[in-house]
Design an enzyme around this catalytic site. Structure first.
Site, PDB file in Angstrom:
ATOM      1  CB  SER A  10      -0.858   0.015   1.271  1.00 20.40           C
ATOM      2  OG  SER A  10      -1.500   1.262   1.431  1.00 20.40           O
ATOM      3  CE1 TYR A  44      -4.205  -2.186   5.438  1.00 25.86           C
ATOM      4  CE2 TYR A  44      -3.314  -0.027   4.858  1.00 25.86           C
ATOM      5  CZ  TYR A  44      -3.863  -1.245   4.476  1.00 25.86           C
ATOM      6  OH  TYR A  44      -4.067  -1.513   3.144  1.00 25.86           O
TER       7      TYR A  44
HETATM    8  N1  LIG Z   1      -8.667  -0.364  -1.228  1.00 24.80           N
HETATM    9  C1  LIG Z   1      -7.592   0.346  -1.017  1.00 24.80           C
HETATM   10  O1  LIG Z   1      -7.659   1.582  -0.958  1.00 24.80           O
HETATM   11  C2  LIG Z   1      -6.252  -0.323  -0.872  1.00 24.80           C
HETATM   12  C3  LIG Z   1      -5.116   0.485  -0.896  1.00 24.80           C
HETATM   13  C4  LIG Z   1      -3.872  -0.111  -0.723  1.00 24.80           C
HETATM   14  C5  LIG Z   1      -3.767  -1.471  -0.534  1.00 24.80           C
HETATM   15  N2  LIG Z   1      -4.890  -2.241  -0.527  1.00 24.80           N
HETATM   16  C6  LIG Z   1      -4.722  -3.689  -0.287  1.00 24.80           C
HETATM   17  O2  LIG Z   1      -5.347  -4.417  -1.311  1.00 24.80           O
HETATM   18  C7  LIG Z   1      -5.726  -5.703  -0.828  1.00 24.80           C
HETATM   19  C8  LIG Z   1      -7.158  -5.997  -1.256  1.00 24.80           C
HETATM   20  O3  LIG Z   1      -8.045  -5.132  -0.579  1.00 24.80           O
HETATM   21  P1  LIG Z   1      -9.358  -4.493  -1.228  1.00 24.80           P
HETATM   22  O4  LIG Z   1      -9.163  -3.033  -1.247  1.00 24.80           O
HETATM   23  O5  LIG Z   1      -9.724  -5.191  -2.462  1.00 24.80           O
HETATM   24  O6  LIG Z   1     -10.397  -4.773  -0.020  1.00 24.80           O
HETATM   25  P2  LIG Z   1     -11.687  -5.683   0.120  1.00 24.80           P
HETATM   26  O7  LIG Z   1     -12.669  -5.391  -0.964  1.00 24.80           O
HETATM   27  O8  LIG Z   1     -12.124  -5.518   1.534  1.00 24.80           O
HETATM   28  O9  LIG Z   1     -11.107  -7.149  -0.110  1.00 24.80           O
HETATM   29  C9  LIG Z   1     -10.354  -7.808   0.870  1.00 24.80           C
HETATM   30  C10 LIG Z   1     -10.351  -9.285   0.564  1.00 24.80           C
HETATM   31  O10 LIG Z   1      -9.587  -9.962   1.566  1.00 24.80           O
HETATM   32  C11 LIG Z   1     -10.319 -11.083   1.984  1.00 24.80           C
HETATM   33  N3  LIG Z   1      -9.963 -11.458   3.353  1.00 24.80           N
HETATM   34  C12 LIG Z   1     -10.029 -10.710   4.484  1.00 24.80           C
HETATM   35  N4  LIG Z   1      -9.654 -11.452   5.546  1.00 24.80           N
HETATM   36  C13 LIG Z   1      -9.359 -12.688   5.074  1.00 24.80           C
HETATM   37  C14 LIG Z   1      -8.934 -13.893   5.659  1.00 24.80           C
HETATM   38  N5  LIG Z   1      -8.729 -14.014   6.992  1.00 24.80           N
HETATM   39  N6  LIG Z   1      -8.739 -14.976   4.875  1.00 24.80           N
HETATM   40  C15 LIG Z   1      -8.957 -14.900   3.548  1.00 24.80           C
HETATM   41  N7  LIG Z   1      -9.341 -13.790   2.923  1.00 24.80           N
HETATM   42  C16 LIG Z   1      -9.547 -12.695   3.681  1.00 24.80           C
HETATM   43  C17 LIG Z   1     -11.771 -10.687   1.847  1.00 24.80           C
HETATM   44  O11 LIG Z   1     -12.593 -11.833   1.648  1.00 24.80           O
HETATM   45  P3  LIG Z   1     -13.480 -12.588   2.741  1.00 24.80           P
HETATM   46  O12 LIG Z   1     -13.991 -11.556   3.689  1.00 24.80           O
HETATM   47  O13 LIG Z   1     -14.527 -13.248   1.907  1.00 24.80           O
HETATM   48  O14 LIG Z   1     -12.530 -13.574   3.376  1.00 24.80           O
HETATM   49  C18 LIG Z   1     -11.733  -9.883   0.563  1.00 24.80           C
HETATM   50  O15 LIG Z   1     -11.864 -10.735  -0.556  1.00 24.80           O
HETATM   51  C19 LIG Z   1      -5.515  -5.670   0.683  1.00 24.80           C
HETATM   52  O16 LIG Z   1      -4.291  -6.305   0.997  1.00 24.80           O
HETATM   53  C20 LIG Z   1      -5.417  -4.183   0.985  1.00 24.80           C
HETATM   54  O17 LIG Z   1      -4.665  -3.917   2.135  1.00 24.80           O
HETATM   55  C21 LIG Z   1      -6.130  -1.695  -0.708  1.00 24.80           C
END
Ligand SMILES: NC(=O)c1ccc[n+]([C@@H]2O[C@H](COP(=O)([O-])OP(=O)(O)OC[C@H]3O[C@@H](n4cnc5c(N)ncnc54)[C@H](OP(=O)(O)O)[C@@H]3O)[C@@H](O)[C@H]2O)c1
Length: 249
Positions: A144, A158
């Site tokens: 991130s 985080y």
């Molecule tokens: N959105 C942003 O602004 C942003 C920015 C920088 C980095 N990121 C990173 O991008 C990645 C994806 O996030 P996103 O933004 O797409 O968020 P999201 O829509 O909340 O997706 C997160 C995913 O992680 C899964 N997850 C959470 N806990 C889990 C567990 N214990 N075991 C297996 N799966 C798990 C969730 O699925 P289930 O709940 O079905 O398990 C979901 O599919 C993350 O690593 C996040 O830190 C996001």
């Protein structure tokens, strides 16, 4: 299906039930990859698999909690059983419960460490023997911009987990190049996903929703992941940082 370097690659994606992971699964399947979607919400994964199949793609789903090492091992075994190998692991599952340190949400600190750091390590542990045997592979970790700059109060833990992902990816790259395994770190700014909803206080979620109004769509990150995968085997994209144009940090 596609004729790029993505076609026929077996790609395992954690956190594929929403946001960046779901978008990446759809895009890579469209390019002809064989995709293995993993997360806890199996119903969501199954719906995505059906959509991919309806569009002529190949995908399977596996219910996985990445904090459980045995489940991550079973995920990689399922990928190998179904498709014979694993070419790419996208360590994408992550949570971002925002709260000031003084709120002492110690359970949320633990969970972030378990999902964001240990989940990545369990993925590496499960996939590495296969990639070593294949003498090829690609590990893509979602960090991130908060792994580069600290956002506080609120994001201290985080940011620490994403900083750890950054260090891990660099170390993996240095250790694994000898096995012909590529390592890529993708560091997004704000992406419109469910991530802000992982905070436990409604006031914080409301604040984040406001902040995320300038967020970019998840397919911006999916495209970057596809770009890293589609490079020739002797070209490794090490780091990609992507922000919405409107985001200043
Ligand atoms: N959105 C942003 O602004 C942003 C920015 C920088 C980095 N990121 C990173 O991008 C990645 C994806 O996030 P996103 O933004 O797409 O968020 P999201 O829509 O909340 O997706 C997160 C995913 O992680 C899964 N997850 C959470 N806990 C889990 C567990 N214990 N075991 C297996 N799966 C798990 C969730 O699925 P289930 O709940 O079905 O398990 C979901 O599919 C993350 O690593 C996040 O830190 C996001």
């Amino acid at each position: 299906m596609g004729t790029s370097n993505i076609a026929d690659k077996v790609v395992v994606i954690t956190g594929a039930s929403s946001g960046i992971g779901a978008s990446t699964a759809t895009l890579l399947a469209r390019h002809g990859a064989k995709v293995v979607l993993a997360a806890r919400r199996k119903d969501r994964l199954d719906a995505a698999v059906q959509e991919i199949a309806a569009a002529g793609g190949q995908a399977i789903s596996v219910a996985v909690d990445v904090t459980k090492r045995a489940e991550v091992e079973a995920l990689i075994r399922a990928a190998v059983d179904s498709f014979g190998r694993v070419d790419v692991l996208v360590n994408n599952a992550g949570i971002m419960p925002i709260a000031p340190i003084e709120a002492l949400k110690v359970e949320e600190w633990d969970l972030q460490i378990d999902v964001n750091i240990k989940g990545v390590l369990y993925g590496v542990a499960a996939v590495l023997p296969h990639m070593q045997k294949q003498k090829s592979g690609h590990i893509i970790n979602l960090a991130s911009v908060f792994g580069i700059k600290v956002f506080a109060p609120g994001g201290t833990v985080y940011c620490a987990t994403k900083s750890a992902v950054r260090a891990l990816t660099e170390g993996l790259r240095m250790e694994l190049h000898a096995h012909n395994i590529r390592c890529t770190m993708v560091s997004p700014g704000a992406v419109a996903t469910e991530l802000p909803e992982s905070s436990s206080e409604e006031a914080t979620r409301k604040h984040l929703r406001e902040f995320y109004k300038m967020a970019m769509p998840a397919n911006a990150i999916a495209s970057a992941i596809a770009y890293a995968i589609e490079q020739p085997a002797d070209v490794e994209i090490d780091e990609i940082v992507i922000r919405p144009t409107a985001q200043d940090f």
